[in-house]
Design an enzyme around this catalytic site. Sequence first.
Site, PDB file in Angstrom:
ATOM      1  N   ASP A 614       0.847  -1.189   0.000  1.00  0.00           N
ATOM      2  CA  ASP A 614       0.000   0.000   0.000  1.00  0.00           C
ATOM      3  C   ASP A 614       0.888   1.246   0.000  1.00  0.00           C
ATOM      4  O   ASP A 614       1.517   1.578   0.998  1.00  0.00           O
ATOM      5  CB  ASP A 614      -0.905  -0.018   1.232  1.00  0.00           C
ATOM      6  CG  ASP A 614      -1.915   1.132   1.227  1.00  0.00           C
ATOM      7  OD1 ASP A 614      -1.934   1.879   0.238  1.00  0.00           O
ATOM      8  OD2 ASP A 614      -2.658   1.253   2.204  1.00  0.00           O
ATOM      9  N   GLU A1192      52.103  25.897  64.433  1.00  0.00           N
ATOM     10  CA  GLU A1192      52.142  24.695  65.263  1.00  0.00           C
ATOM     11  C   GLU A1192      52.929  23.591  64.563  1.00  0.00           C
ATOM     12  O   GLU A1192      53.746  22.891  65.192  1.00  0.00           O
ATOM     13  CB  GLU A1192      50.707  24.216  65.553  1.00  0.00           C
ATOM     14  CG  GLU A1192      49.876  25.141  66.414  1.00  0.00           C
ATOM     15  CD  GLU A1192      50.096  24.875  67.899  1.00  0.00           C
ATOM     16  OE1 GLU A1192      51.016  24.103  68.230  1.00  0.00           O
ATOM     17  OE2 GLU A1192      49.362  25.477  68.711  1.00  0.00           O
ATOM     18  N   HIS A1293      48.179  46.837  60.226  1.00  0.00           N
ATOM     19  CA  HIS A1293      47.175  47.906  60.240  1.00  0.00           C
ATOM     20  C   HIS A1293      45.996  47.562  61.136  1.00  0.00           C
ATOM     21  O   HIS A1293      44.832  47.676  60.751  1.00  0.00           O
ATOM     22  CB  HIS A1293      46.677  48.206  58.820  1.00  0.00           C
ATOM     23  CG  HIS A1293      47.738  48.770  57.930  1.00  0.00           C
ATOM     24  ND1 HIS A1293      48.153  50.084  57.971  1.00  0.00           N
ATOM     25  CD2 HIS A1293      48.507  48.171  56.980  1.00  0.00           C
ATOM     26  CE1 HIS A1293      49.106  50.288  57.079  1.00  0.00           C
ATOM     27  NE2 HIS A1293      49.355  49.144  56.470  1.00  0.00           N
ATOM     28  N   ASP A1401      24.292  66.856  53.679  1.00  0.00           N
ATOM     29  CA  ASP A1401      25.360  66.029  53.111  1.00  0.00           C
ATOM     30  C   ASP A1401      26.179  66.908  52.162  1.00  0.00           C
ATOM     31  O   ASP A1401      25.860  68.085  51.952  1.00  0.00           O
ATOM     32  CB  ASP A1401      24.792  64.794  52.409  1.00  0.00           C
ATOM     33  CG  ASP A1401      23.822  65.157  51.297  1.00  0.00           C
ATOM     34  OD1 ASP A1401      24.009  66.217  50.681  1.00  0.00           O
ATOM     35  OD2 ASP A1401      22.875  64.390  51.049  1.00  0.00           O
TER      36      ASP A1401
END
EC number: 3.4.23.-
Length: 1603
Positions: A614, A1192, A1293, A1401
């Site tokens: 087919d 250590e 520091h 500021d």
Amino acid sequence: MEAVIKVISSACKTYCGKISPSKKEIGAMLSLLQKEGLLMSPSDLYSPGSWDPITAALSQRAMVLGKSGELKTWGLVLGALKAAREEQVTSEQAKFWLGLGGGRVSPPGPECIEKPATERRIDKGEEVGETTAQRDAKMAPEKMATPKTVGTSCYQCGTATGCNCATASAPPPPYVGSGLYPSLAGVGEQQGQGGDTPWGAEQPRAEPGHAGLAPGPALTDWARIREELASTGPPVVAMPVVIKTEGPAWTPLEPKLITRLADTVRTKGLRSPITMAEVEALMSSPLLPHDVTNLMRVILGPAPYALWMDAWGVQLQTVIAAATRDPRHPANGQGRGERTNLDRLKGLADGMVGNPQGQAALLRPGELVAITASALQAFREVARLAEPAGPWADITQGPSESFVDFANRLIKAVEGSDLPPSARAPVIIDCFRQKSQPDIQQLIRAAPSTLTTPGEIIKYVLDRQKIAPLTDQGIAAAMSSAIQPLVMAVVNRERDGQTGSGGRARGLCYTCGSPGHYQAQCPKKRKSGNSRERCQLCDGMGHNAKQCRRRDGNQGQRPGKGLSSGSWPVSEQPAVSLAMTMEHKDRPLVRVILTNTGSHPVKQRSVYITALLDSGADITIISEEDWPTDWPVMEAANPQIHGIGGGIPMRKSRDMIEVGVINRDGSLERPLLLFPAVAMVRGSILGRDCLQGLGLRLTNLIGRATVLTVALHLAIPLKWKPDHTPVWIDQWPLPEGKLVALTQLVEKELQLGHIEPSLSCWNTPVFVIRKASGSYRLLHDLRAVNAKLVPFGAVQQGAPVLSALPRGWPLMVLDLKDCFFSIPLAEQDREAFAFTLPSVNNQAPARRFQWKVLPQGMTCSPTICQLVVGQVLEPLRLKHPSLRMLHYMDDLLLAASSHDGLEAAGEEVISTLERAGFTISPDKIQREPGVQYLGYKLGSTYVAPVGLVAEPRIATLWDVQKLVGSLQWLRPALGIPPRLMGPFYEQLRGSDPNEAREWNLDMKMAWREIVQLSTTAALERWDPALPLEGAVARCEQGAIGVLGQGLSTHPRPCLWLFSTQPTKAFTAWLEVLTLLITKLRASAVRTFGKEVDILLLPACFREDLPLPEGILLALRGFAGKIRSSDTPSIFDIARPLHVSLKVRVTDHPVPGPTAFTDASSSTHKGVVVWREGPRWEIKEIADLGASVQQLEARAVAMALLLWPTTPTNVVTDSAFVAKMLLKMGQEGVPSTAAAFILEDALSQRSAMAAVLHVRSHSEVPGFFTEGNDVADSQATFQAYPLREAKDLHTALHIGPRALSKACNISMQQAREVVQTCPHCNSAPALEAGVNPRGLGPLQIWQTDFTLEPRMAPRSWLAVTVDTASSAIVVTQHGRVTSVAAQHHWATAIAVLGRPKAIKTDNGSCFTSKSTREWLARWGIAHTTGIPGNSQGQAMVERANRLLKDKIRVLAEGDGFMKRIPTSKQGELLAKAMYALNHFERGENTKTPIQKHWRPTVLTEGPPVKIRIETGEWEKGWNVLVWGRGYAAVKNRDTDKVIWVPSRKVKPDVTQKDEVTKKDEASPLFAGISDWIPWEDEQEGLQGETASNKQERPGEDTLAANES
């Protein structure tokens, strides 16, 4: 109302348990029902007639408004009401059928149940009790007509058959539709229940649907049930119930029913209607507690079973409560026995535990009824809890989903929900109308109004869909369906052996169309009406052209009546001729042999069938009638064959099937391998996917194929993440030249069938790049799509080892051309790989395409390629087990024992791949000598890598990474030792791929040796006739191993192996060799398929017998030979080293000196101390850059080297170093800095060392504590002068406080050291009081600009707050400029007055030249802080927040949720300032305006001390203001006022006589009265303080914690 709510709430708690609604929810529901007019009064809720309208109304409300709370509450209330009525009806029926009185009650329902008087009185809120007369009248039997009886004894009179009592032998159940009571009149009689049945009399269990005597003593065979369920999965722990003949009989449950129920639960789930029906059927008659629990154990898992047990217990408690209230409750034996209890109902009472006979004898019929009903109700609750239904409101019909599938999902979700049954149909219909596809919604809107059920709607939609327009695929499916009668007729004819002369099968009759005979033998033959008629087709007589046999070319045999020409018997349809011509003249029906090539055991490997050729079918379909039942099948990617009217289900063969067509002479056409579909069709069909492979030539193909090739069966669907929403990325523009090249490449791919036009909602960009040859290459950017995919797991763990090919076998290499483009994508995944071909200037619509094959760049393409090619080659591997076939991606290597066998196998492999749709490049087929595969050159005896460059270019870290990756690929072949890889590993340290790297001298020397090694070294191919050997050895920087043959005599290496990089701080050599031996054995089995025959170990293991435990574990299960010898010569390139098994470290003391070690992180020193006579000797080391662990380790190493040839004891308080040193007892490989330090020290020692760990700072007296204290004191001691402090700060520091403690100097000295550092003091030091608040109004203001988007377009607000009174002034501006700041301050001065100072500021608007000039003109001082930092601006920042909150609240109150209209902004801003300034804030009793214009006069407070910078406390100060975190103090001598942190202020108790009295004290410092010790006026001051607290000024609301 309250009484009704109370009654309903009580009923819900009884019948709904933990999920019962609250009284508030019930009241809200009743109020809604009354408001909507559904209830005239709350008591109408008891009327069943009102339930359905309420349910429908609430369901519609939930659908429209999306509010389902009242509907859920109503569902629970309705369930409780129905359960209460059912319990009442059940009680009445039980009393009636047990002969205890009571009227016959009809099944419950809205039409037939009348509320009793008791219930009607409860509706009115009355408390009603039942009198004895009423109970007797209710319990009295009622005269009824004689019922139809069955052959069992009667409950009332005991008559065997035909009694006239108003009872039936099979009493009705408490729920409609299920029989509940068995014939158990004699059960439990010895407990005083008044029956006459003797103890041994057998009473059968009433089975569902029938009644009668049970066939003798029987039991529930739980063992058989357990055996049948063993393969299905559910855990079965039930034990069989054994009932002896002397006890009462109990009919067993049918094992098959239980098995089927367990399988239904596993496959369908607990909420499935099928499951519930089967459970109710099994429990339709009473069961013993033993049977109930066993049944639930079988069908439920552990968790659901636990839930069921709890729910069952709750239900039984309800029964016990009812039985307690009513002595004549059926569970109490109608008052003729002791009351029931929980132990009896659960089968746990005396004589019942584990004793089914005792349960059957001691439990009353009423108790059995309650046990079974409670168990069934508990099962319903567990089903609802264990498997909650999905939300039906979220279900919508998918774009490609059929209406039936959508309806299935929706109905299942609705029926599994908590909706009342009466509400489900309206909900389903509304969902159909709203959640289906638009075309379905149009159909439903056009449906007649008489369709009121879901079934009618579904049938209407399906009927309307049948008349939809036909498609090509639909026509093809209709043809395929119509051809079935013809196919079946021919197939039956062939099977029945109906053949004519010469063995040829007869065709169809010309006259009647029946098979088995020709027209000449037809019994219905008609004489020609016109024998003299001439045919215009064949010029014959007796027929016309329409009747001519030559018309159809069927050897003179025409199709029968109603059959059109060709193979399609479709009446009134266009004739469809076969689209093929067969060179061998075969008929469309052919004989086919199917051969299963799989490895599964089957009864027959080959079968013969008849199939139809087919060309209209896309794929080959084998009928289930032809398919052997034992041939395995699996679900297909596309589970249906589609066509008109939907489709039919199909499956796919799991094994590859060889299909061969048998010619007329018995010969076999060239067979074809494919995976055919299997479906319920009337005949097998050979489709277009195999016609060409069978030697047939197709012409005039009808329609368009819907599949690609056989390879479509191998398409693997992709897995997408749950949120794989479509991705759309616009195509970026391309220059004209590249656009032309892109167009040409797209056209080429379209012609090759790799892409197809698309309308997908996905899109990702494409582009082109120019190759070295000058041509262009198409690339698709699929990164966004890959992010939506779930990557497939690896299917091939690395490349094959080529040295495993047998020595001397000839080789052939094949290359699959465009392998990805030969494998199709699954159809449902193609739309995700769409792209756009743009046009210049959008002058034409863009063309869109999508890939039909695997696109390059898709993350799953390599894995799918490997899977598909491997699946195609699998039958050949099974067919030729001796053939060696190596497959890696698209490269194949074949090896056979002979040249002829190799050529034959090669042709078969090529043929198989080509039939599957792959292409083999003939010019890339390699044969010996000198084939190359995967970067290696293979000879008859060797395998050598190719492609090493003279010297690679190294510039970045990424270049080094690529080079190391290439070397790792070559190491197993060349045996590159660890020492040559070390220089390259060192260059891999880093995190930036672009970090610069250089080709240093070490790398150059190592590379030179590697290149030299590649010219001389190679792997040898394995000889199966010789034993396989393995060897391991220690070498520089690692260990090395080899698999080969003749290693101790004439080495022939087959595979090199190496130890992995250490993952621990220290790894002993013994452990390294143990892991390498395990790896070597596993590699031998994985590569060569066998264990090593001979294993060569280093000579040290021969001297140390028995073998160490680690080596023994690595050799577990080894059956070969073990030899210990000197290192083989094959390891010379690796420079082997001797392995020492000597123990170097112990944890027990040894005779010798003892040293103590310690280290300190503060001094960065490590020390060793030991005693020499009466004094301690000290040795130390300092390193500021080392960690304390490294210090250590260095201290311990220093101790070990003090006496290298003498046994030494090392005592340390570091557990880390002690544990590491003990692990280093034998030689090994260190990998950390501490381990390298310790290993170097141990390697220089020749004597034993003992490491002893002690706890530091312990108070235990003795030598160890003393030595540890000495070491600790020496490690932490320091005498830093000021210069050393400066040196320490320069190095680290650290801050002044840490510097003061570390160097033992004062804080003032430490601050001076820090302040002299230019790095730590880029800004001047801030003194205390640099950020004071005003002591009165108009002294200090704080100003800031803040952004308020609601006030757009003028969204910048300038805010000023007076730090003393908290008064706020706000103005609105479009931008932050100097002019805006000046305008704002002018407005603020007009409102509040001129201030002395303003703090802001350091923004440009405040620090500009024009602003400074403006402030100078007004005589205002100006200071700045840090922008964006609350330090110094805390009050104004909080004022900003307070103002914004007030604006938001006022705007939302006026209905402005987002932006405020411009016309309303000024008014709303004024309202905000009015609310903030003219009303009290918080606990303040005065408004900011009152404090601003009527300030409090400040007087001096109590005397205090303040802490100055030297750390000393200075006297002579009095408190003026005590704020939040800070205080203002005044010097008594100079009247100087400063602000200091509150932590630096404390009372001056020495000046108590000079304290200002309480009537002169300022209320501003009332908060400190609790710590000022005024002895003489303690009570008075406390009283004044309490009163003053109510007059504290409002600035505390905005006070800053300013530091």
